[in-house]
Design a protein around this motif. Structure first.
Motif, PDB file in Angstrom:
ATOM      1  N   GLN A   1       0.849  -1.190   0.000  1.00 23.60           N
ATOM      2  CA  GLN A   1       0.000   0.000   0.000  1.00 23.60           C
ATOM      3  C   GLN A   1       0.884   1.240   0.000  1.00 23.60           C
ATOM      4  OE1 GLN A   1      -2.602   0.235   3.362  1.00 23.60           O
ATOM      5  NE2 GLN A   1      -3.763   1.916   2.522  1.00 23.60           N
ATOM      6  N   SER A   2       0.706   2.054  -1.006  1.00 21.48           N
ATOM      7  CA  SER A   2       1.506   3.265  -1.170  1.00 21.48           C
ATOM      8  C   SER A   2       0.602   4.395  -1.672  1.00 21.48           C
ATOM      9  CB  SER A   2       2.637   2.993  -2.162  1.00 21.48           C
ATOM     10  OG  SER A   2       3.381   4.149  -2.380  1.00 21.48           O
ATOM     11  N   PRO A   3      -0.240   4.941  -0.804  1.00 22.38           N
ATOM     12  CA  PRO A   3      -1.241   5.906  -1.265  1.00 22.38           C
ATOM     13  C   PRO A   3      -0.680   7.254  -1.715  1.00 22.38           C
ATOM     14  CG  PRO A   3      -1.323   5.682   1.111  1.00 22.38           C
ATOM     15  CD  PRO A   3      -0.353   4.658   0.615  1.00 22.38           C
ATOM     16  N   TYR A   4       0.490   7.647  -1.206  1.00 23.95           N
ATOM     17  CA  TYR A   4       1.003   8.983  -1.504  1.00 23.95           C
ATOM     18  C   TYR A   4       2.236   8.976  -2.390  1.00 23.95           C
ATOM     19  CZ  TYR A   4      -1.960   9.726   2.491  1.00 23.95           C
ATOM     20  OH  TYR A   4      -3.028   9.722   3.347  1.00 23.95           O
TER      21      TYR A   4
ATOM     22  N   LYS B   1       4.422   6.761  -5.659  1.00 25.62           N
ATOM     23  CA  LYS B   1       4.331   5.751  -6.716  1.00 25.62           C
ATOM     24  C   LYS B   1       5.452   4.727  -6.585  1.00 25.62           C
ATOM     25  CE  LYS B   1       3.304   4.766 -11.294  1.00 25.62           C
ATOM     26  NZ  LYS B   1       2.951   3.393 -11.249  1.00 25.62           N
TER      27      LYS B   1
ATOM     28  N   SER C   1      -2.196   2.163  -6.172  1.00 27.03           N
ATOM     29  CA  SER C   1      -1.669   2.538  -4.859  1.00 27.03           C
ATOM     30  C   SER C   1      -1.789   1.399  -3.853  1.00 27.03           C
ATOM     31  CB  SER C   1      -2.378   3.784  -4.333  1.00 27.03           C
ATOM     32  OG  SER C   1      -3.755   3.535  -4.175  1.00 27.03           O
TER      33      SER C   1
END
Length: 93
Positions: free
Chosen positions: A33-36, A38, A60
């Protein structure tokens, strides 16, 4: 439900980028998970350094099926473009 497991925090310039890798240990599926920030690519290596899986990421939140690998310790490397951003240990049970 709160994700359980290991989290990697990546610092880049003045920004702190939060990349979550869970659960750890894993049974069959690993979530990145990498919401902010890339994360463009992930590589998973076994204890001998052999490349087990390489996958391009475009979302994301990505779920990776690791049911085909044996129990053991693995290293996961996350990339942004061609640059290594994080190296984390995961355990498959």
């Amino acid at each position: 439900q709160q994700p359980m497991g290991e989290y990697s925090t990546i610092a880049l310039a003045e920004n702190v980028i939060d990349v979550k890798i869970f659960p750890n240990p894993i049974k069959n599926f690993l979530v990145i998970q990498s919401p902010y920030y890339k994360v463009s690519n992930v590589q998973i290596f076994d204890a001998t350094g052999k490349l087990i899986l390489e996958k391009k990421l475009s979302l994301s939140i990505t779920t990776i099926d690791l049911s085909f690998i044996q129990s053991g310790t693995y290293m996961i490397t996350l990339y942004n473009e061609d640059r290594v951003e994080s190296i984390t240990r995961i355990v498959k049970i």
